[in-house]
Each structure stands twice: as C-alpha cells, then as structure tokens.
Design an enzyme around this catalytic site. Structure first.
Site, PDB file in Angstrom:
ATOM      1  N   HIS A   2      -6.107  11.368  30.442  1.00 23.25           N
ATOM      2  CA  HIS A   2      -7.315  11.175  31.251  1.00 23.25           C
ATOM      3  C   HIS A   2      -8.270  10.246  30.495  1.00 23.25           C
ATOM      4  CE1 HIS A   2     -11.298  12.173  32.856  1.00 23.25           C
ATOM      5  NE2 HIS A   2     -10.666  12.511  33.968  1.00 23.25           N
ATOM      6  N   ASP A   6     -10.875  14.299  41.822  1.00 25.41           N
ATOM      7  CA  ASP A   6     -11.797  13.986  40.725  1.00 25.41           C
ATOM      8  C   ASP A   6     -13.130  14.697  40.898  1.00 25.41           C
ATOM      9  OD1 ASP A   6     -12.394  12.985  38.248  1.00 25.41           O
ATOM     10  OD2 ASP A   6     -12.740  10.929  38.897  1.00 25.41           O
TER      11      ASP A   6
END
Ligand code: CA
Length: 358
Positions: A194, A320
């Site tokens: 990430h 997200d």
C-alpha cells in the site's frame, strides 16, 4: 472517445440489491492509541516531512474532510457498518492506515503491530460476517515481522499482510528484508503493498506542486517499489509469493510493454550492476505474482484494460474507505458492461480466494 465521468456529488442513489457480495479490499482503520503515537512523532523536530505533510494534516486540520476521516478511521462498529450499509458493502477487508507502524522507532513498531493486529482481530470477532483484515508488521525488524505473520495467520486467522511501501526510505528489494517474504510465502499470506507518504529523497518536487499524495505521488513511489521487488529477483527466489497492489496496480499494467522491452535492453547493455537477468519478463511476474484492486478508480475503461492484461481472476474491488467514500462509485461499478460471472469475480470471489474468507 473515452471520457472520464466522476460520480455526482450530493445525494447518492442507494446501491441496488445485486446477486453477488460486494467485498471492499483496501479499507483503512486506526486504533485511537496509534493517533497518540503519531501526534508525538509529529511534534518531534526530526519528524519526516512526508509524514508530517500527510498524517500531520489529517490529525490537526479543522476541515470537514479531515475531521470526518479521523472519526471514521477509529470506528470499528456502528459508524463504519452504517457507511458500509449505505454504500452496499457487504464485507470490508481492513488494513492499519498508512504508514501504520513504519514511521515508529523499531521497538514501538514491533510492539504496536501486535497491538493493532489484536485490535483488528477483536473487531472481526465482533462482526465476523462484515469484517476481515490484513496484518500490520514492522519491516524495521524483519525477523519480528516474520514472526508476527506466523502468529497472525495461526492465532488470529488473518491471512494477509499490509506493508505501506518504503520504511524510512528503504525498499523490500533489499535482501535484508527477505525473511518477510519467506514467511509470507510459507504462510500463503499475500502482501498488500500500500502507498506511504513519499520518502525524503522524493518529497520536494512532488509536494511543491501538491502532487505528493493520492493524486499521483503515491502511485509513482509504490509502483517504483513493486518494480524494485520484481527486478531484484524476489519472485525467482520466492515463486509462490503473492502481492497485491491498489489503484489499478499503480498503473504498472499500462506500462507492461515498455517495462519488458527496456528491462531486456538494460540487462543486455550491462549498464547497471543492479539489473540482472530474470527468469521471466517483468510483465510475467505482474500477472503471476500480483493481484490488483481498483481502489480509488471507479472507471470501467481502466478496470477492463487491467482485466484484459491481468486476467479476470486478478482484479478485485476496493473502495479506499474512509479516504474515498463515494457510494455512487458502487453504482458505476455495478453497471459495468461485464457478465454476471465476471462481475462476481471482481466484487466477491477473487477477494474470497485471495484473503481466504469463509
Ligand atoms: Ca488506501
């Protein structure tokens, strides 16, 4: 002509009932104690500029967006479930928000990774049909990170790992970190690479134009990290290791042709000591060792290109949350021109397989 169509802001339509589960695979959380540690780091004179510019902003800004994000990050019950219901999300696969423990000193990072994983596991036990997650680890101590992967899989039943790109400017392509890859491969736990805020050497040219964050800098730095892992030969050494990239694979599928061409040319030129021959082309590793998510990109044209390149089994849905909470994006993706079988792979079954959800 392919146009970009953003969802209308304002009153989103509630997502329709659909014959598949929607599993969102890059959703963020933060134990409240982590924010106290972050505040102390931000107050230090030597606080990293990228970290201060990002988390420092979210933690102190009075803006509605920042305050809302901080509220959502720490909620592991009613508010999060309410937002999931409103957006039609059945299951959230959660990861400790970036940069997780990677900005902490090593002993704090090792110990807080365990705390965060226990906090996450408790939330999953409270809401077992709605929550799943990824394990935080401290790359600062690779042997401890490897042990935490084993503990997390065996004792907490969490079958994936999140690493927020670089750790103090260092990359997992350095063999000193490879105990982490060995443990992830042995435990069959994919690593979600990430984004992190940009390291000191990259920060200024991006930040000067306001481009250091999710708008562009994250993708450049995380894509670079993934490529460094590929070109260092990590997947020749750990062929069963699986990784996950968000944000349409940080644009790497779109680069595949040039990556293969120029990697071959660079190997032949012997220009860099660090560029060694690999058993396969960079694009082969992208398709065999990575699964990507569409986090932050509700754009059917880009998703369909990625599905064509990666295969239908290697592209997953992500929202997200809470950084990009846009329920209308779910409607856009429900409406993608895909067969029900492939839409089910995208929203549900690929995530069930990759994260070993029951
Ligand atoms: Ca994210």
């Amino acid at each position: 002509m392919i146009d970009v169509k953003l969802p209308e802001t304002g009153n989103p339509k509630p997502p329709a009932r659909v014959p598949y589960k929607r599993i969102a695979t890059e959703e963020a959380f933060a134990p409240p104690e982590m924010l106290d540690i972050y505040r102390r780091i931000c107050e230090r004179g030597d606080c990293d500029a990228g970290f201060k510019g990002l988390m420092g902003f979210y933690m102190t800004s009075p803006s509605e967006r920042a305050q809302h994000i901080m509220r959502c990050l720490i909620d592991m019950d009613d508010l999060r479930l309410q937002h999931m219901d409103e957006a039609g999300i059945d299951v959230a696969v959660m990861a400790l928000t970036s940069p997780g423990v990677q900005v902490m000193d090593t002993p704090t990072a090792v110990s807080f990774a365990r705390t965060a994983n226990d906090f996450l596991a408790a939330a999953i036990r409270r809401h077992p049909t709605r929550f799943a997650g990824m394990l935080a680890v401290a790359p600062q101590d690779p042997a401890a990170a490897a042990r935490e992967i084993e503990r997390g899989v065996r004792e907490l039943g969490i079958h994936a790992v999140v690493i927020n790109s670089h750790t103090n400017g260092e990359y997992l392509s350095d063999p000193k970190f490879w105990d982490i890859f060995a443990a992830a491969e042995a435990m069959d736990a994919p690593i979600y690479l990430h984004p992190n805020s940009l390291p000191a050497g990259m920060y200024e040219p991006f930040a000067a134009a306001g481009l250091d964050g999710a708008i562009y800098g994250f993708a450049v730095e995380t894509g670079l990290h993934a490529l460094r892992i590929i070109t260092a030969g990590v997947f020749d050494r750990f062929p069963r290791l699986q990784m996950i990239l968000g944000h349409m694979g940080e644009a790497l599928p779109y680069w595949a042709y040039r990556l293969d061409y120029m990697h071959g040319a660079t190997v032949r030129s012997k220009r860099y000591e660090s560029v060694k021959p690999l058993r396969q082309r960079p694009s082969d590793y992208l398709r065999q060792n990575f699964t990507i998510t569409n986090s932050g990109v509700a754009w059917p044209h880009a998703i369909k290109f990625a599905q064509g390149f990666m295969g239908m089994d290697r592209v997953m849905y992500a929202m997200d949350y809470p950084y990009q909470y846009a329920p209308d994006e779910v409607n856009i993706l429900d409406g993608m021109d895909l067969s029900l079988e492939n839409k089910t792979k995208f929203f549900q079954t690929n995530a069930e397989r990759v994260f070993k959800l029951r």
